[in-house]
Design an enzyme around this catalytic site. Structure first.
Site, mmCIF file in Angstrom:
data_model
loop_
_atom_site.group_PDB
_atom_site.id
_atom_site.type_symbol
_atom_site.label_atom_id
_atom_site.label_comp_id
_atom_site.label_asym_id
_atom_site.label_seq_id
_atom_site.Cartn_x
_atom_site.Cartn_y
_atom_site.Cartn_z
ATOM 1 N N LYS A 189 0.881 -1.377 -0.238
ATOM 2 C CA LYS A 189 0.272 0.297 0.168
ATOM 3 C C LYS A 189 0.956 1.535 0.334
ATOM 4 C CE LYS A 189 -4.061 1.388 -0.178
ATOM 5 N NZ LYS A 189 -5.432 0.397 -0.258
ATOM 6 N N ASP A 214 -7.353 4.131 -4.287
ATOM 7 C CA ASP A 214 -8.157 4.301 -3.430
ATOM 8 C C ASP A 214 -8.435 5.670 -2.516
ATOM 9 O OD1 ASP A 214 -8.153 2.451 -0.522
ATOM 10 O OD2 ASP A 214 -7.445 3.903 -0.111
HETATM 11 P P1 NDP Z 1 -12.713 7.968 -2.827
HETATM 12 O O1 NDP Z 1 -11.758 9.021 -2.495
HETATM 13 O O2 NDP Z 1 -13.752 7.808 -4.153
HETATM 14 O O3 NDP Z 1 -13.843 8.303 -2.099
HETATM 15 C C1 NDP Z 1 -14.003 8.221 -0.461
HETATM 16 C C2 NDP Z 1 -15.802 8.628 0.003
HETATM 17 O O4 NDP Z 1 -15.344 8.135 1.614
HETATM 18 C C3 NDP Z 1 -15.912 9.816 0.008
HETATM 19 O O5 NDP Z 1 -17.406 10.263 -0.305
HETATM 20 C C4 NDP Z 1 -15.423 10.739 1.237
HETATM 21 O O6 NDP Z 1 -15.509 11.928 1.357
HETATM 22 C C5 NDP Z 1 -15.416 9.712 1.847
HETATM 23 N N1 NDP Z 1 -14.710 10.121 3.202
HETATM 24 C C6 NDP Z 1 -13.378 9.579 2.983
HETATM 25 N N2 NDP Z 1 -12.801 10.587 4.283
HETATM 26 C C7 NDP Z 1 -13.990 10.556 5.125
HETATM 27 C C8 NDP Z 1 -14.587 10.896 6.523
HETATM 28 N N3 NDP Z 1 -12.929 10.921 7.210
HETATM 29 N N4 NDP Z 1 -15.412 11.242 7.081
HETATM 30 C C9 NDP Z 1 -16.205 10.879 6.416
HETATM 31 N N5 NDP Z 1 -16.438 10.225 4.953
HETATM 32 C C10 NDP Z 1 -15.071 10.086 4.048
HETATM 33 O O7 NDP Z 1 -12.326 6.440 -1.960
HETATM 34 P P2 NDP Z 1 -13.110 5.194 -3.086
HETATM 35 O O8 NDP Z 1 -14.547 4.572 -2.760
HETATM 36 O O9 NDP Z 1 -12.055 4.189 -3.515
HETATM 37 O O10 NDP Z 1 -12.835 4.794 -1.349
HETATM 38 C C11 NDP Z 1 -13.530 4.219 -0.322
HETATM 39 C C12 NDP Z 1 -12.751 3.040 1.033
HETATM 40 O O11 NDP Z 1 -12.867 1.702 0.336
HETATM 41 C C13 NDP Z 1 -11.692 3.018 2.102
HETATM 42 O O12 NDP Z 1 -11.532 2.790 2.518
HETATM 43 C C14 NDP Z 1 -11.346 2.311 0.102
HETATM 44 O O13 NDP Z 1 -9.656 1.828 1.155
HETATM 45 C C15 NDP Z 1 -11.817 1.514 0.322
HETATM 46 N N6 NDP Z 1 -11.547 0.045 -0.522
HETATM 47 C C16 NDP Z 1 -11.707 0.681 -2.617
HETATM 48 C C17 NDP Z 1 -11.057 0.082 -3.651
HETATM 49 C C18 NDP Z 1 -11.095 0.851 -4.750
HETATM 50 O O14 NDP Z 1 -11.168 0.373 -5.701
HETATM 51 N N7 NDP Z 1 -10.904 2.707 -4.749
HETATM 52 C C19 NDP Z 1 -10.764 -1.526 -3.726
HETATM 53 C C20 NDP Z 1 -10.833 -1.709 -1.590
HETATM 54 C C21 NDP Z 1 -11.227 -0.432 -0.895
HETATM 55 P P3 NDP Z 1 -14.825 13.158 0.780
HETATM 56 O O15 NDP Z 1 -14.848 13.453 -0.916
HETATM 57 O O16 NDP Z 1 -15.796 14.474 1.637
HETATM 58 O O17 NDP Z 1 -13.356 12.736 1.551
#
Ligand code: NDP
Length: 443
Positions: A125, A165
């Protein structure tokens, strides 16, 4: 003290400033106890001590210049955790909260997740404390180029293959890939999540969210329930959340919430995915904008988990978003299944509440493995210089998620803990990596 307890105590002493990493290790080591504490071969080979220590950790400076000509310096990370079963693989997170503890917890989780997919991928990572929010495209590009100026020394199609991510989507992967090619003169599948015109896989964008819903569907079916008609709460509004909502709706689920770090939306008419994509994927705006499309929906600040009622919860935002009190509230208001889309969104106390109350709970390392699995399919397509159709990739993804479910179920039943998928996912993921590490000697 048992072997697994001893390793955990030592780890806490060695890494007192890494709470997220310790939290992830605690969950895994407790779940593995029935395996590693009953067979002395693991202790004799120092297997757990090796498993919890990354093979390599790289930290470096990332200097870049903003649109006004000002210089900024961010910190870059790549933690190459375990290569026992294949080249390192795992995403790059761009978020101001990024630090070594968070990257290590994510890299550690990745070991078991990648193994669970059944594909030959090791675990890593990386990321940076850079915040893409509010930056121009040119600033993001200069940052990504500066990041790759150092990262390229440590990655490669057969060595380490990063992906997206939080904060790293198609735009960032494109800039990173362009700079890698510029520096090395090689067109190879060094990153996944690439654009379709330069080696990306169809269905990769959708994969994590769709995969989450496929495994949730199987879990419910296996317990006499149905996703069709279920009231589903989702948190987040990024890549994972958007495509989880899309697939759950296609399967007849009623998805009533989403959120970002500013607040949450509850829409009793069902979340409008088209509006969500426009706000988040096109305009990169705050979730509150949803009210412009649907004034009847509710917007609130704070956590969605303090405010929503549901049958099925799919936390898809970030780590530790569901705490003990929120877990109790979900149980009391009738939620019967929680499947993690994000990595470690449920803290260990909250997981215990779910397990104690018979809530069907699948940890992220199993339920969000569809993203990395499809990334591995992208690597395969790059290697054979070919590409598969959306339907082919989606069918493989679905097959992988269903396999993960039954593999995990078999493992927890074997250790007399039926429906304890925390134990099942960790044990099932561990066995293959442990076998490979034992076979490869003390390295
Ligand atoms: P994105 O950046 O596309 O989206 C993240 C989302 O979570 C946004 O809506 C963001 O809001 C919100 N968020 C982030 N931090 C916080 C917080 N502290 N409190 C509330 N909301 C928050 O990321 P992903 O969708 O790619 O990833 C989301 C999760 O899934 C992570 O844990 C990632 O590690 C996991 N994941 C992702 C994969 C992938 O293929 N993308 C694969 C496997 C796991 P804001 O825009 O306001 O920050």
């Amino acid at each position: 003290m048992t072997y697994s307890q001893k390793v955990l105590e030592d780890l806490k002493k060695k890494n007192p400033d890494q709470p997220e990493f310790i939290q992830a290790a605690e969950e895994v080591l407790e779940a593995l106890a029935p395996v590693v504490d009953t067979d002395p071969k693991y202790e004799k080979a120092g297997l757990l001590e090796r498993l919890v220590e990354p093979e390599r950790q790289i930290m470096f400076r990332i200097p870049w210049v903003d649109d006004k000509g000002e210089v900024h310096v961010n910190r870059g990370y790549r933690v190459q955790f375990n290569s026992a079963i294949g080249p390192y693989k795992g995403g790059l997170r761009l978020h101001p909260s990024v630090n070594l503890s968070i990257i290590k917890f994510l890299g550690f989780e990745q070991i078991f997740k990648n193994s669970l997919t059944g594909l030959p991928i090791g675990a890593a990572k990386g990321g940076s404390d850079f915040d893409p929010k509010g930056k121009s495209d040119m600033e993001v590009m200069r940052f990504c180029q500066a990041f790759m100026n150092e990262l390229y020394k440590y990655v490669g199609a057969d060595e380490d293959v990063p992906a997206g991510d939080i904060g790293t989507g198609a735009r960032e992967v494109g800039y990173l890939y362009g700079q890698y090619k510029k520096l090395t003169n090689r067109s190879e599948g060094v990153l996944t999540g690439k654009g379709l015109s330069f080696g990306g896989s169809l269905a990769r964008t959708e994969a994590t969210g769709y995969g989450l819903v496929y495994i949730t569907e199987e879990l419910l079916k296996d317990h006499g329930k149905n996703i069709s008609g279920a009231r589903i709460a989702v948190s987040g509004s990024g890549n994972v959340a958007i495509y989880a909502i899309e697939k759950a709706k296609q399967l007849g689920g009623k998805v009533i919430s989403c959120s970002d770090s500013s607040g949450y939306i509850i829409d009793e008419n069902g979340i409008d995915v088209k509006a969500l994509k426009q706000i988040k994927e096109v305009e990169r705006k705050r979730i509150k904008e949803y009210l412009n499309y649907h004034p009847d929906a509710t917007y609130g600040e704070g956590s969605v988990w303090d405010n929503v009622t549901c049958d099925v919860a799919l936390p898809c935002a970030t780590q530790n978003e569901i705490n003990e009190a929120e877990a109790k509230r979900l149980v009391e208001t009738g939620c019967y299944a929680v499947c993690e889309g994000a990595n470690m969104p449920t803290d260990n106390e909250a997981i215990q509440i779910f397990l104690d109350n018979g809530i069907l709970f699948i940890p992220g390392k199993a339920s969000n493995a569809g993203g990395v699995a499809t990334s591995a399919l992208e690597m395969g397509q790059n290697s054979i210089r070919s590409s598969w159709t959306f339907e082919e990739v989606d069918a493989k993804l679905k097959g992988i998620m269903i396999n993960i479910y039954y593999h995990m179920k078999e493992a927890c039943e074997e250790y007399n803990a039926p429906d304890n998928f925390v134990m099942g996912a960790n044990i099932a993921g561990f066995m293959k990596v442990a076998d490979a590490m034992m076979a490869q000697g003390i390295v």
